[in-house]
Scaffold this motif. Structure first.
Motif, PDB file in Angstrom:
ATOM      1  N   GLU A 157       0.828  -1.203   0.000  1.00 45.59           N
ATOM      2  CA  GLU A 157       0.000   0.000   0.000  1.00 45.59           C
ATOM      3  C   GLU A 157       0.868   1.261   0.000  1.00 45.59           C
ATOM      4  O   GLU A 157       0.567   2.244  -0.690  1.00 45.59           O
ATOM      5  CB  GLU A 157      -0.929  -0.009   1.220  1.00 45.59           C
ATOM      6  N   SER A 161       1.117   4.148  -3.075  1.00 48.09           N
ATOM      7  CA  SER A 161       0.843   5.571  -2.848  1.00 48.09           C
ATOM      8  C   SER A 161       1.853   6.468  -3.562  1.00 48.09           C
ATOM      9  O   SER A 161       1.599   7.653  -3.779  1.00 48.09           O
ATOM     10  CB  SER A 161       0.845   5.884  -1.347  1.00 48.09           C
ATOM     11  N   HIS A 195      -6.373  -3.890  -6.955  1.00 43.31           N
ATOM     12  CA  HIS A 195      -5.531  -2.705  -6.757  1.00 43.31           C
ATOM     13  C   HIS A 195      -4.309  -2.732  -7.667  1.00 43.31           C
ATOM     14  O   HIS A 195      -3.337  -2.014  -7.429  1.00 43.31           O
ATOM     15  CB  HIS A 195      -5.102  -2.606  -5.281  1.00 43.31           C
ATOM     16  N   LYS A 323      -5.237  -4.160   8.384  1.00 42.50           N
ATOM     17  CA  LYS A 323      -5.920  -3.531   7.256  1.00 42.50           C
ATOM     18  C   LYS A 323      -5.308  -4.080   5.981  1.00 42.50           C
ATOM     19  O   LYS A 323      -4.100  -4.002   5.786  1.00 42.50           O
ATOM     20  CB  LYS A 323      -5.778  -2.006   7.320  1.00 42.50           C
ATOM     21  N   ASP A 326      -7.836  -1.227   1.802  1.00 41.42           N
ATOM     22  CA  ASP A 326      -8.919  -0.507   2.470  1.00 41.42           C
ATOM     23  C   ASP A 326      -9.977  -1.436   3.061  1.00 41.42           C
ATOM     24  O   ASP A 326     -11.098  -0.999   3.355  1.00 41.42           O
ATOM     25  CB  ASP A 326      -9.562   0.508   1.519  1.00 41.42           C
ATOM     26  N   GLU A 328     -10.750  -3.466   6.407  1.00 37.83           N
ATOM     27  CA  GLU A 328     -10.299  -3.665   7.781  1.00 37.83           C
ATOM     28  C   GLU A 328     -10.626  -5.081   8.242  1.00 37.83           C
ATOM     29  O   GLU A 328     -11.668  -5.647   7.892  1.00 37.83           O
ATOM     30  CB  GLU A 328     -10.947  -2.631   8.703  1.00 37.83           C
TER      31      GLU A 328
END
Length: 427
Positions: A157, A161, A195, A323, A326, A328
């Motif tokens: 993740e 970003s 993703h 997590k 996105d 949880e």
């Protein structure tokens, strides 16, 4: 005055120091070579992603330590001399102690891969790892992450970003399938792929290749594939950071061996947190628990013992949270990937495939054994109470809305869950 020395300034060591100070006026020294002050390790990813600055990860102001008469020593302990009750540091300084708490945490696993020490290969555990990643992410186009655990998905993740393409090498047949049942694991597989992460299941790292400057150029998998990259994240688990305890007389295995009072075999020496290994596992728990909240609980327990109120480490019901990008995840009690002989599991998944609930219960007594939740936040105190009260699965389903912790305008699914459960009982 009795001198308490704590090696390590993570959550377990700092919690021990704080509680010893609450209970006594003993002299306290914390030694760490990582950072000047305690910080929240779980927040490192958010610093990299620009959600906060590193100073925001420090829960106490810098003056807190002097105000509470807790001495901080920046240094690396190389030797523990338990006969002399003395520590030797890398700068040849010596520190004497009356009681010693070892709270040195974990280090990333390395399995002897060729090239594992090249420039651009890193873990994600220490503040130095964050600095190293910040340096190497500049100009990076492609990264490979090795190991399908919680740290791996966090690192993925973080890299996303910065618009860095990620290839994920996971040796298992499905993501984290040693912990998650197949439906939850499949949900996370789908989510990772959505993703635009290149998820390679049942794929092992064979070698990391260097360029002419000794930097990472590519990895080779056991399938003979060569994947070009500038960063390799090694996130195939962690192990206790205890190499410096060799020849100390302290009994070690994978971690420093402790009893339920967190005492080692050497008088006045304790071990807590990720580096401690219970000589007898507690219930279904693993002998080594590399979890934030258990480290905190160990710190509280050992402080009581050191201050004259001998207190066993009693972690209560198992709990963990994470997590996955996105989505949880929370787990309470025990939900095994494959049900045990006495166990029944009820599973509900939302049609959109982003939320699910799994409830484990005893086949004969209907007693609640554990709960998995993905995409739905649950109230810790409610589930914990139900486990303590040994509530039946029927009671839990009927009152499940009491456990929902999602914000007011989120969709709720208790009716669908109850209808699905009632239907499953009629089969």
């Amino acid at each position: 005055m009795e001198h308490i020395v704590i090696i390590g300034n993570g959550v377990s060591g700092v919690t021990a120091a704080r509680h010893i100070r609450k209970l006594s006026d003993k002299q306290i020294t914390i030694i760490s070579d990582e950072t000047d002050f305690f910080f929240s390790r779980t927040a490192l990813m958010y610093v990299f992603m620009g959600h906060m600055k590193f100073k925001h990860t420090q829960p106490y102001e810098n003056a807190f330590w002097k105000k509470n008469n807790i001495a901080l020593k920046k240094g690396f302990v190389t030797t523990v001399d338990t006969d002399k009750k003395e520590l030797l540091l890398s700068d040849d300084a010596k520190i004497a102690y009356d009681k010693l708490i070892i709270a040195t945490g974990s280090k990333p696993n390395k399995f002897g891969w060729p090239g594992q020490d090249l420039d651009g290969v890193m873990g994600l555990y220490h503040k130095q790892d964050l600095d190293y990643l910040e340096k190497h992410s500049k100009g990076c186009n492609n990264a490979v992450i090795v190991g399908g655990g919680l740290i791996g998905i966090e690192l993925a993740e973080m890299l996303l970003s910065r618009n860095i393409s990620v290839t994920f090498l996971v040796r298992e047949a499905s993501f984290w399938d040693g912990v998650l049942p197949k439906e939850e694991s499949a949900m996370i597989n789908r989510h990772i792929l959505e993703h635009h992460i290149d998820l390679r299941l049942e794929t092992h790292l064979k070698e990391i290749l260097p360029d002419n400057d000794g930097k990472v150029k590519a990895v080779v998998t056991d399938r003979g594939e060569i994947i070009e990259c500038q960063i390799v994240g090694l996130t195939a688990g962690v192990s206790p950071n205890i190499n410096f305890l060799e020849n100390s007389g302290i009994k070690i295995d994978k971690g420093a061996i402790v009893n339920r009072y967190l005492e080692t075999n050497v008088k006045d020496v304790y071990a807590i947190g990720d580096c401690a290994q219970q000589e007898e596992a507690i219930g279904h728990r693993k002998p080594i628990e590399a979890v934030w909240y258990t480290g905190r609980m160990m710190g509280e327990a050992v402080a009581q013992t050191i201050c004259g109120n001998k207190t066993p480490y009693n972690p209560g019901h198992w709990f963990n949270s994470a997590k996955f990008l996105d989505i949880e995840y929370q787990t309470y009690g025990w939900v095994f990937p494959k049900p045990l002989d006495y166990e029944q599991q009820f599973y509900w998944e939302h049609p959109k495939g982003k939320k699910c609930i799994r409830i484990a219960y005893h086949k004969k007594t209907n007693e609640l054994l554990g709960v998995n939740s993905l995409g739905i936040r649950l109230r810790h105190e409610v589930i914990d109470k139900w486990l303590t009260e040994k509530r039946s699965v029927n009671y839990v389903i009927k009152h499940f809305e009491q456990a929902n912790f999602d914000p007011e305008f989120f969709s709720t699914h208790e009716k669908e869950i109850q209808q699905r459960f009632n239907s499953s009982q009629k089969v």
